[in-house]
Design a protein around this motif. Structure first.
Motif, short mmCIF file in Angstrom:
data_model
loop_
_atom_site.label_atom_id
_atom_site.label_comp_id
_atom_site.label_asym_id
_atom_site.label_seq_id
_atom_site.Cartn_x
_atom_site.Cartn_y
_atom_site.Cartn_z
N HIS A 89 0.83 -1.21 0.00
CA HIS A 89 0.00 0.00 0.00
C HIS A 89 0.86 1.25 0.00
O HIS A 89 0.65 2.17 -0.80
CB HIS A 89 -0.92 0.01 1.23
N ALA A 90 1.85 1.29 0.88
CA ALA A 90 2.72 2.47 0.97
C ALA A 90 3.44 2.71 -0.35
O ALA A 90 3.52 3.85 -0.84
CB ALA A 90 3.73 2.30 2.10
N LYS A 91 3.95 1.65 -0.95
CA LYS A 91 4.70 1.80 -2.20
C LYS A 91 3.79 2.19 -3.36
O LYS A 91 4.22 2.92 -4.27
CB LYS A 91 5.47 0.52 -2.48
N ALA A 92 2.54 1.72 -3.33
CA ALA A 92 1.61 2.14 -4.38
C ALA A 92 1.32 3.63 -4.29
O ALA A 92 1.23 4.32 -5.32
CB ALA A 92 0.31 1.34 -4.27
N VAL A 93 1.19 4.15 -3.07
CA VAL A 93 0.98 5.58 -2.89
C VAL A 93 2.22 6.35 -3.37
O VAL A 93 2.11 7.38 -4.05
CB VAL A 93 0.66 5.91 -1.42
N MET A 94 3.41 5.86 -3.02
CA MET A 94 4.64 6.49 -3.48
C MET A 94 4.71 6.51 -5.00
O MET A 94 5.10 7.52 -5.61
CB MET A 94 5.85 5.74 -2.91
N GLN A 95 4.35 5.40 -5.60
CA GLN A 95 4.40 5.28 -7.06
C GLN A 95 3.46 6.29 -7.72
O GLN A 95 3.82 6.94 -8.71
CB GLN A 95 4.03 3.85 -7.45
N LEU A 96 2.28 6.42 -7.17
CA LEU A 96 1.32 7.40 -7.70
C LEU A 96 1.82 8.82 -7.50
O LEU A 96 1.69 9.67 -8.38
CB LEU A 96 -0.03 7.22 -7.00
#
Length: 457
Positions: free
Chosen positions: A304-311
C-alpha cells in the motif's frame, strides 16, 4: 535531430487545413488559455516526466565509518567468493528457476567483476548510529577523503552519496552537520586534486545524492531545500546542484493528519531537487505495529505504501525505490541458497510491479540482485524488441501491425524497458538493435527520443 516515431501518434494528420470550417470563434481559444493557464503551468512544471537519465538497479548501504576507496571492488570479490563456495553462478541461476538458455550466468560474473555496485550510499543514519559529534565529524571527513581518492582513480560507482539523520528535533542538527562536513570536504578535495568528477570541472560527482531519512512532514522537505540552497552558496556550487532522496519510513509520510497523501506534497515541495523516493521496509512496518516475523517487502501494508509512493511520483521525474530484505545469504550452503532464492523472488516481484531499484545490504546479495534482474529483462526482451520493431515498421509505412497494436505511450515504455536493460548490462546493443540496418537506425532513434542524449550511432 529529426523527431522519431515516439514523438507523434501513428497516422497523425499534421496541421489543420487552412480553410476548415469552424463553429466556435477564435475568442474561445483565448478564453480557454486563460481558464487553464494554472493547470498548464502545473502540468509543465510539476509533471515534466522522466529526464531520461540512467537509474541504478539498487542502492548499497554501508556504515559511514566502514567506507573506503576499495569497498566496491572488495564487495565484488566477496560476492564472487560466495558464488564459488555455493557452486558458481550457474548453480545460482538454477536455484532461482532461471532458464539457463537466457545466458544470465556469464553476465552476472562479468557484472560482479566490472561494476559490482551501481549506487553506493555512505550511511550516517541507522547503519552508523550515534558515536558523538567528534567521531561523526571525523568519519564524515575521512569518508569524503576516500571518495575523492576513488573518484580520482575512476573506481567509484556511477552513483554515490550519503544518508544523513532525520530532520526531527533529536537528530536535525547532526544531520545538517554531517551533510555540511562531508560535502564541504568532498568539494574541497576534488578542487584541490583537480579531479573532474562531474565532467564540468571542480564540481561534485554527477551521481552525487543525499538521502534524508525518516521524513514525516512537508516542512522537513522544505527545510532540506533551504539547507541545500545555503550550502550551494557557501561552496560556490551552481544553484540546484545539490539533490536529495526522500526516505519514506513513517506512516505520516504516506497519510497526513488532514487525510491527504503527504508524500505527494513532499515531491512537489522539493521541486527539481528531489530525485527519489525510497521505501524503508522495517522502520515503516514497525511503526504500524507489524510483528518482526511478518515485516517484509511484500506485506500488504508495504504494498500500500509503495503504491501511494508510485502514484505520487508518476510523471514528476522522481524515481521510486523498493526497500530491502534483512534475510542475508550467510551461513551454511543451504541457508545461503534459501536467502538467495528469497531475495531473487523479491527482486523479480519488485520489477514486475514497476520498481526498478531496491536496497542491498550484503555483498552476497549482489549475486541474486543481478541474476534476478538480468533474467527479468532477458526473458521479456525478444517480445519487447519485436513489438518496438513492428511499431517502427507501421510508423514508417513499411508494414502492417503484428500480433499487438501498440499505442505511442506503450512504444515509449518498450523503449524505456530496453534502455534499462542496456544500462544495467542485461542486454547488449546488438541484442536490442538487431542486424537490419534500416530498423536499427529507426529503433535506436526511437530509443533516443525516449531518452534525450542517447547516441543512436
Amino acid at each position: 535531430m529529426t523527431a522519431g516515431p515516439l514523438a507523434r501518434p501513428a497516422g497523425s494528420a499534421g496541421s489543420e487545413r487552412p480553410h476548415a470550417a469552424r463553429s466556435l470563434d477564435a475568442a474561445l481559444d483565448a478564453e480557454l488559455d486563460a481558464r487553464l493557464e494554472a493547470v498548464d503551468v502545473l502540468l509543465e512544471q510539476g509533471y515534466p516526466g522522466d529526464d531520461g537519465s540512467r537509474q541504478p538497479v539498487h542502492t548499497v548501504y554501508v556504515p559511514g565509518d566502514r567506507y573506503d576507496r576499495d569497498l566496491p571492488a572488495r564487495w565484488g570479490e566477496q560476492a564472487r567468493a560466495a558464488l564459488r563456495a555455493a557452486g558458481g553462478s550457474r548453480h545460482l541461476v538454477r536455484a532461482l528457476g532461471v532458464d539457463p538458455a537466457l545466458g544470465v550466468a556469464p553476465l552476472v560474473d562479468a557484472k560482479l567483476a566490472a561494476e559490482p555496485i551501481e549506487d553506493l550510499r555512505i550511511d550516517f543514519e541507522d547503519g552508523y548510529g550515534d558515536h558523538g559529534d567528534a567521531a561523526e565529524d571525523a568519519a564524515a571527513h575521512a569518508a569524503a577523503h576516500e571518495l575523492v581518492a576513488a573518484l580520482a582513480a575512476g573506481s567509484s560507482p556511477a552513483f554515490v552519496g550519503i544518508r544523513i539523520k532525520s530532520f526531527e528535533r533529536a537528530t536535525r542538527r547532526r544531520g545538517v552537520r554531517t551533510f555540511d562536513v562531508f560535502t564541504t570536504a568532498l568539494v574541497a578535495g576534488l578542487r584541490a586534486s583537480g579531479t573532474d568528477a562531474s565532467g564540468v570541472g571542480g564540481d561534485l560527482p554527477a551521481g552525487y545524492v543525499v538521502t534524508l531519512a525518516k521524513v514525516s512532514a512537508v516542512e522537513q522537505v522544505e527545510a532540506m531545500v533551504a539547507v541545500c540552497e545555503r550550502l550551494e552558496a557557501a561552496l560556490d556550487l551552481p544553484a540546484g546542484r545539490l539533490r536529495f532522496e526522500i526516505q519514506v519510513e513513517t506512516p505520516q509520510a504516506v497519510l497526513g493528519p488532514d487525510g491527504t497523501a503527504t508524500v505527494a506534497r513532499m515531491v512537489h515541495a522539493a521541486g527539481a531537487r528531489a530525485v527519489g523516493l525510497h521505501y524503508g521496509t522495517y522502520d515503516y512496518s514497525a511503526s504500524l505495529g507489524i510483528a518482526a516475523e511478518y515485516q517484509s517487502m511484500e506485506h500488504p501494508a508495504a504494498d500500500h505504501a509503495k503504491a501511494v509512493m508510485q502514484l505520487a511520483a508518476a510523471g514528476t521525474g522522481v524515481r521510486v525505490s523498493d526497500g530491502s530484505t534483512n534475510v542475508l545469504p550467510v551461513g551454511d550452503t543451504r541457508t545461503v541458497g534459501a536467502a538467495w532464492v528469497l531475495h531473487g523472488r523479491l527482486v523479480r516481484r519488485s520489477l514486475e510491479r514497476g520498481f526498478y531499484q531496491g536496497w542491498d545490504l550484503h555483498p552476497a546479495q549482489l549475486a541474486s540482485r543481478y541474476a534476478a534482474t538480468y533474467a527479468f529483462f532477458r526473458r521479456a526482451a525478444p517480445a519487447a524488441v519485436k513489438r518496438l520493431r513492428d511499431y517502427v515498421r507501421v510508423v514508417d509505412g513499411l508494414g502492417e501491425p503484428g500480433g499487438v497494436l501498440d499505442e505511442p505511450a506503450t512504444a515509449k515504455a518498450l523503449a524505456w524497458f530496453l534502455l534499462r536493460a542496456l544500462d544495467c548490462g542485461a542486454l547488449t546493443p546488438t541484442e536490442v538493435a538487431g542486424d537490419d540496418e534500416t530498423l536499427t537506425r529507426r529503433r535506436l532513434e526511437a530509443l533516443r527520443d525516449a531518452r534525450p542524449g542517447v547516441d543512436a550511432h
